[in-house]
Design an enzyme around this catalytic site. Sequence first.
Site, short mmCIF file in Angstrom:
data_model
loop_
_atom_site.label_atom_id
_atom_site.label_comp_id
_atom_site.label_asym_id
_atom_site.label_seq_id
_atom_site.Cartn_x
_atom_site.Cartn_y
_atom_site.Cartn_z
N GLU A 1 -2.62 -4.19 -2.41
CA GLU A 1 -1.75 -2.79 -1.99
C GLU A 1 -1.08 -2.18 -3.12
O GLU A 1 0.15 -2.28 -3.34
CB GLU A 1 -0.43 -3.54 -1.13
N GLN B 1 6.60 -13.04 0.13
CA GLN B 1 6.83 -11.76 -0.67
C GLN B 1 6.98 -11.64 -2.19
O GLN B 1 6.41 -10.65 -2.62
CB GLN B 1 8.07 -11.07 -0.16
N HIS C 1 0.11 -6.24 12.45
CA HIS C 1 0.81 -6.37 11.26
C HIS C 1 2.20 -5.68 11.35
O HIS C 1 2.29 -4.41 11.30
CB HIS C 1 0.16 -5.70 10.04
N ASP D 1 3.05 -1.84 10.66
CA ASP D 1 3.88 -2.38 9.49
C ASP D 1 5.46 -2.44 9.50
O ASP D 1 6.08 -3.20 10.21
CB ASP D 1 3.27 -1.75 7.96
N HIS E 1 -1.42 -10.06 2.25
CA HIS E 1 -1.24 -8.59 1.62
C HIS E 1 -2.28 -8.62 0.51
O HIS E 1 -1.96 -9.31 -0.52
CB HIS E 1 0.01 -8.48 1.33
N HIS F 1 6.65 -6.26 10.19
CA HIS F 1 7.46 -7.39 9.51
C HIS F 1 9.09 -7.03 10.39
O HIS F 1 9.71 -6.26 10.00
CB HIS F 1 7.94 -6.64 8.22
#
Length: 433
Positions: free
Chosen positions: A217, A156, A61, A313, A214, A63
């Site tokens: 969170e 997102q 994971h 992350d 996701h 980005h």
Amino acid sequence: MRMIVRGARLREDHGLFDVEVAEDGRIARVVPYDDQKEPPATGTLIEAHGSLLCAPFVEPHIHLDTALTAGEPRPNASGTLWEGIACWSERKRTLTREDVVARATEVLRWQAAQGVLHVRTHCDVTDPSLTALDALLEVRDRVRDIMTLQIVAFPQEGIVSFPDGEALLREAVARGADVVGAIPHFEDTREDGVASLRTAFALAEEHGLRVDAHCDEIDDEQSRFVEVLATLALRSGLRERATASHTTAMGSYNGAYSFKLQRLLARSGINLVSNPFANLNLQGRFDAYPKRRGLTQVKEMLAAGVNVAFGHDDVMDPWNALGTANPLQTALVGLYAAQLTGVEEIPLAFSMVTDRAARVLGLSEAEYGITAGAPASFVLLPAPTPQEALRRQVRPRYVVARGSVLAQTPPAPTVLSWPGEARSEIDFGHPLG
């Protein structure tokens, strides 16, 4: 042989072994080490001297599209997830292909040097131009000979609650995304969140892809989308092909509901990915004291038989201004945050950035491991055990990708001038070091 690693220590076995690599870049044999045997006259020879040889680190994971954008166009002053999303929403308006390719490639270089050869990156697809996605598809092609790069089509700003969110998600899959993403807790209502997960699973089934959402969170104990994701995975048959990332709301669930949830997640076969850097930083921001730790129920889910992995992350972006993409650092922080400090739990934390993370990506035994026939991709760590590698935070001595040395880090001893003693080198491997 193309390469031989002599006298290496393997995680699963006592004693030392030789790993022989064939000309096709695959492991030919793994045999007990014989110090009386002459080394080969040809091919690359690596003397391990008892160092730990393991399959590559796996990043489940990250980005890459947002990496190295911290402070652009402004810092995340509150340190919250929500302001981070707002900052990124402003930054992504200025994205170019060259911008994304350069930043993503730089972080992949950091990862490769630290032994990460399998990566799953989430990519924001709530950009009508899909600039970042196209750039990462190009990067995936560039690195395919040395690294596996999976791209998650990550909405997102939502699927249902974002204009044309579903259409953009479908277009991202059509262009070549490997995994379907979702963010149900960010949708406008619970009903929208459930609908977004149904959309993601339907799209994944339609194209034979995996799901990585996701999920929950947030510090809200009422955010319970992981039960929806697990149920969809169970009933659709996707099971271990589905992953719930973050699930930090689990840190706020009551005991009775947690017990029920553990049973459901174990039955469903899904994976969980905990991201200790991001979630220790972002969660609990609205708490006074006591502040929540911000992680999912790592120990409890492991005990229930659920596969859990650790991810780095964010790397220097609106959600985390720091970060080096180092998997051993991720495992160490996760180990302490989740209190995996028992004698049998410390090696478990190491597996959460290797074997368990490989399961998240769906890597088979034919693709991952120190066994005959597998690709000769591995890491030689200057430590005898996973526990020592974690304790000392060692850098790989060698990173080998498909039979070729990709990176090597020479030893860098510290020379100390101590009162009453001659200048000497410090051995941080010693128990008193």
